[in-house]
Design an enzyme around this catalytic site. Structure first.
Site, PDB file in Angstrom:
ATOM      1  N   CYS A   1       0.862  -1.181   0.000  1.00 22.59           N
ATOM      2  CA  CYS A   1       0.000   0.000   0.000  1.00 22.59           C
ATOM      3  C   CYS A   1       0.895   1.226   0.000  1.00 22.59           C
ATOM      4  O   CYS A   1       1.993   1.190   0.550  1.00 22.59           O
ATOM      5  CB  CYS A   1      -0.866   0.006   1.259  1.00 22.59           C
ATOM      6  SG  CYS A   1      -2.029   1.379   1.275  1.00 22.59           S
TER       7      CYS A   1
ATOM      8  N   LYS B   1     -11.999  -4.251   3.616  1.00 16.98           N
ATOM      9  CA  LYS B   1     -11.340  -3.314   4.521  1.00 16.98           C
ATOM     10  C   LYS B   1     -12.242  -2.099   4.689  1.00 16.98           C
ATOM     11  O   LYS B   1     -12.546  -1.404   3.721  1.00 16.98           O
ATOM     12  CB  LYS B   1      -9.993  -2.912   3.938  1.00 16.98           C
ATOM     13  CG  LYS B   1      -9.240  -1.925   4.807  1.00 16.98           C
ATOM     14  CD  LYS B   1      -7.843  -1.685   4.276  1.00 16.98           C
ATOM     15  CE  LYS B   1      -7.129  -0.650   5.107  1.00 16.98           C
ATOM     16  NZ  LYS B   1      -5.773  -0.398   4.603  1.00 16.98           N
TER      17      LYS B   1
ATOM     18  N   LYS C   1     -11.188  -6.714   7.859  1.00 14.84           N
ATOM     19  CA  LYS C   1     -10.458  -5.782   8.703  1.00 14.84           C
ATOM     20  C   LYS C   1     -11.263  -4.517   8.954  1.00 14.84           C
ATOM     21  O   LYS C   1     -11.770  -3.967   7.993  1.00 14.84           O
ATOM     22  CB  LYS C   1      -9.157  -5.420   7.987  1.00 14.84           C
ATOM     23  CG  LYS C   1      -8.304  -4.439   8.715  1.00 14.84           C
ATOM     24  CD  LYS C   1      -7.156  -4.058   7.853  1.00 14.84           C
ATOM     25  CE  LYS C   1      -6.485  -2.877   8.488  1.00 14.84           C
ATOM     26  NZ  LYS C   1      -5.495  -2.298   7.663  1.00 14.84           N
TER      27      LYS C   1
ATOM     28  N   TYR D   1      -1.459  -7.811  17.204  1.00 13.68           N
ATOM     29  CA  TYR D   1      -0.329  -7.243  17.946  1.00 13.68           C
ATOM     30  C   TYR D   1      -0.095  -8.016  19.245  1.00 13.68           C
ATOM     31  O   TYR D   1       0.883  -7.779  19.933  1.00 13.68           O
ATOM     32  CB  TYR D   1      -0.594  -5.751  18.226  1.00 13.68           C
ATOM     33  CG  TYR D   1      -0.796  -4.979  16.936  1.00 13.68           C
ATOM     34  CD1 TYR D   1       0.294  -4.643  16.136  1.00 13.68           C
ATOM     35  CD2 TYR D   1      -2.076  -4.646  16.482  1.00 13.68           C
ATOM     36  CE1 TYR D   1       0.117  -3.981  14.930  1.00 13.68           C
ATOM     37  CE2 TYR D   1      -2.265  -3.984  15.280  1.00 13.68           C
ATOM     38  CZ  TYR D   1      -1.158  -3.654  14.510  1.00 13.68           C
ATOM     39  OH  TYR D   1      -1.344  -3.012  13.309  1.00 13.68           O
TER      40      TYR D   1
HETATM   41  C1  PBG Z   1      -2.487   0.667   5.155  1.00 17.75           C
HETATM   42  C2  PBG Z   1      -2.948  -0.045   6.368  1.00 17.75           C
HETATM   43  C3  PBG Z   1      -3.671   0.417   7.482  1.00 17.75           C
HETATM   44  C4  PBG Z   1      -3.708  -0.625   8.398  1.00 17.75           C
HETATM   45  C5  PBG Z   1      -3.046  -1.695   7.811  1.00 17.75           C
HETATM   46  N1  PBG Z   1      -2.623  -1.334   6.556  1.00 17.75           N
HETATM   47  C6  PBG Z   1      -4.168   1.745   7.848  1.00 17.75           C
HETATM   48  C7  PBG Z   1      -5.165   2.489   7.082  1.00 17.75           C
HETATM   49  O1  PBG Z   1      -5.797   2.025   6.139  1.00 17.75           O
HETATM   50  O2  PBG Z   1      -5.302   3.621   7.473  1.00 17.75           O
HETATM   51  C8  PBG Z   1      -4.336  -0.582   9.747  1.00 17.75           C
HETATM   52  C9  PBG Z   1      -3.801  -1.535  10.738  1.00 17.75           C
HETATM   53  C10 PBG Z   1      -4.145  -1.254  12.127  1.00 17.75           C
HETATM   54  O3  PBG Z   1      -4.906  -0.326  12.481  1.00 17.75           O
HETATM   55  O4  PBG Z   1      -3.641  -1.988  12.976  1.00 17.75           O
HETATM   56  N2  PBG Z   1      -3.417   0.975   4.221  1.00 17.75           N
END
Ligand code: PBG
Length: 333
Positions: free
Chosen positions: A119, A205, A258, A323
């Protein structure tokens, strides 16, 4: 008396409860997210995520050694680059932070699975996951809708994934929520001898406030606007199934939901509808919320964490990105 059914008969002792347990948390399903940044001997705690650090490669190797001693099968790697620009060009350099880290990890720990996040948000100055459509920057800060050029972003993600594969990654995990992303990654990988490399797509997501602490961790908060133009509306379930169906058609090997905790219904629906492994990402906000309460003595972290992650397994996920992976692995020992 009529022999009524009494479920409680089977709950009378720990041995019976163990026999009857339908899901058990095990180390086998854990993925530990890690953040890597330039420098030497860096081990910087993320203020909003106590117990989670950004590491320079040398310190990261020590951390990975612990992870591997705990028999955690996989890590998910995020990079914080030296420099950012409009199109995130530091994301696909051979000498980029993630590429270097992957090579170093695979050299010392060839058996650990290294998954990389694909990303642009940590690599662009504006903090968005793709290329922002050209318009004067003054206009941008006033507009709440951000427009991302989906098709201009795809080749960049493709290059990024390929560079991770070339560095030795075992799996790539695209999280930018661009349409056609999985297909383009698959083409890029297949065209360069990486037909065997699996893709775990962040298919469903959601545009979630649970990502707040992560954006400190990855230093990737959007500088203007938000991500609702490309991440999903959290009010929608049907749409998640559509996203998942598309990713499977495009060649995803694992699909992800997610965040996880507030989206167990989505995990369940995906599991019921498709026969593909489902990963659940227990995101930063889920972690920090429990940590903060535990630090105040308001709840017991270990028990809560086991309950949360078991609920995710029960809902149907078989991969748990968390985590807490190291803690869990330690508790289960
Ligand atoms: C990148 C990404 C994000 C997370 C994982 N990959 C953040 C977002 O989309 O802002 C979030 C992971 C987390 O909150 O632990 N796009």
């Amino acid at each position: 008396m009529f022999p009524i059914h009494r479920p409680r008969r089977l709950r009378q002792s720990e041995c019976l409860r163990r026999l009857l347990r339908e899901t058990s948390l095990s180390r086998d399903h854990l993925v530990y997210p890690l953040f890597v940044r330039p420098g030497h001997k860096v081990r910087k705690e993320i203020s909003s995520m106590s117990g989670i650090f950004q590491f320079s490669i040398d310190s990261l190797l020590k951390e990975v050694e612990e992870v591997s001693k705990l028999s955690i099968p996989a890590i998910l790697l995020f990079g914080i680059p030296e420099s950012k620009d409009e199109k995130g060009s530091s994301s696909y350099q051979k000498e980029g932070i993630v590429q270097k880290a992957v090579r170093a990890i695979k050299k010392e720990f060839p058996d650990l699975a290294v998954i990389t996040d694909v990303c642009l948000c940590a690599y662009t100055i504006h903090g968005h996951c793709g290329v922002v459509k050209r318009q004067k920057s003054e206009d941008r800060s006033q507009k709440s809708e951000v427009s991302i050029d989906n098709d201009e972003t795809l080749p960049l993600l493709q290059k990024m994934a390929l560079s991770h594969a070339q560095a030795g990654a075992d799996m790539v995990a695209p999280s930018a929520m661009m349409d056609g992303m999985v297909k383009r990654l698959r083409e890029g990988l297949d065209g360069n001898g990486f037909e065997h490399l699996p893709i775990m797509s962040y298919s469903a997501k959601f545009a979630s406030h649970f990502y707040g602490p992560f954006r400190d961790a990855a230093e990737s908060p959007p500088q203007f606007g938000d991500r609702r133009g490309y991440q999903m509306d959290f009010a929608n379930g049907q749409e998640a199934l559509r996203e998942v169906a598309l990713d499977i058609e495009e060649g995803a090997d694992i699909v992800m939901v997610k965040p996880a905790l507030a989206y167990l219904d989505i995990i369940r629906r995906v599991k019921e509808k498709f026969s593909i492994p489902v990963a659940a990402y227990h995101v930063s906000g889920e972690y920090s919320m429990v940590k903060a309460a535990a630090q105040k003595g308001w709840l017991s972290e270990k028990e809560i964490v086991i309950e949360i992650l078991t609920s995710s397994l029960r809902a149907g996920s078989q991969i748990l990105i968390t985590y807490w992976a190291k803690d869990i692995a330690g508790w289960l020992k």
